[in-house]
Design an enzyme around this catalytic site. Sequence first.
Site, PDB file in Angstrom:
ATOM      1  CG  MET A  44      -1.747  -1.238   1.408  1.00 26.16           C
ATOM      2  SD  MET A  44      -2.718  -1.134   2.921  1.00 26.16           S
ATOM      3  CE  MET A  44      -3.411  -2.788   2.991  1.00 26.16           C
TER       4      MET A  44
ATOM      5  CG  HIS B 290      -3.549  -7.025  -3.433  1.00 30.16           C
ATOM      6  ND1 HIS B 290      -4.581  -7.048  -2.521  1.00 30.16           N
ATOM      7  CD2 HIS B 290      -3.965  -6.202  -4.435  1.00 30.16           C
ATOM      8  CE1 HIS B 290      -5.564  -6.280  -2.949  1.00 30.16           C
ATOM      9  NE2 HIS B 290      -5.211  -5.749  -4.100  1.00 30.16           N
TER      10      HIS B 290
ATOM     11  CG  MET C 247      -4.262  -2.782  -2.602  1.00 24.73           C
ATOM     12  SD  MET C 247      -5.021  -3.096  -0.994  1.00 24.73           S
ATOM     13  CE  MET C 247      -3.821  -4.258  -0.321  1.00 24.73           C
TER      14      MET C 247
END
Length: 227
Positions: free
Chosen positions: A37, A66, A68
Amino acid sequence: MAPLLAPSLLAADFGNLQSETERLAGSAADWLHFDVMDGRFVPNISFGLPVLQAVHRHAKQPIDVHLMIEEPQHYLSAFRDAGAANITVHYEACPHLHRVVQQIKQLGCRAGVALNPHTPVWVLEEIAADLDLVCVMSVNPGFGGQTFIPNTLRKVTALKELLVDSGSAALIEVDGGVTLDNAGALVEAGADVLVAGSFVFNSPDPVATLAQMRQQLAATTNTEDYN
């Protein structure tokens, strides 16, 4: 195919990531889910490349990264080099999504696209056949420990239909609020990979919790096969 379990390290003890990673080595975990993130695409900042490199040194399972983040295309090769086996980017962060997916595949990684809760599955119609993975966010991205959004079940069913119609072999991953209470229903709806964070790492014994999830899902899958 039996559903895959991917415990999310976002919920692990950050002060003991080596031991957390090592104790998962012999667990029912198939992948380790690694949330990145940037504080821009989502309102939080988490791991970066040095942490992924450190985790990769001790991991026995493939690392499911992942992203983000905004402009993920600038960092794909760096995450591959740091240890990513799968790289998932957000549909909402990629105006040139096809190009980014091709970049990931050229790096030798499994290419995934994540959809925020408000994003309909039909936006992937033109690219579904190129994908290895679609991550359905069942909470709003940015923070762990959120409550599962019930509409996710309908969304997974719709996505499964789209993938079949597109001739896509992409796996359906569900990320956010996954517990024993909804895992079976998600698999029945079409999910192939379940990401579980707080439910696993906030339990007294994460390894035992993963084993319990595996046992429950195996029973569900066997019942479906019998029917």
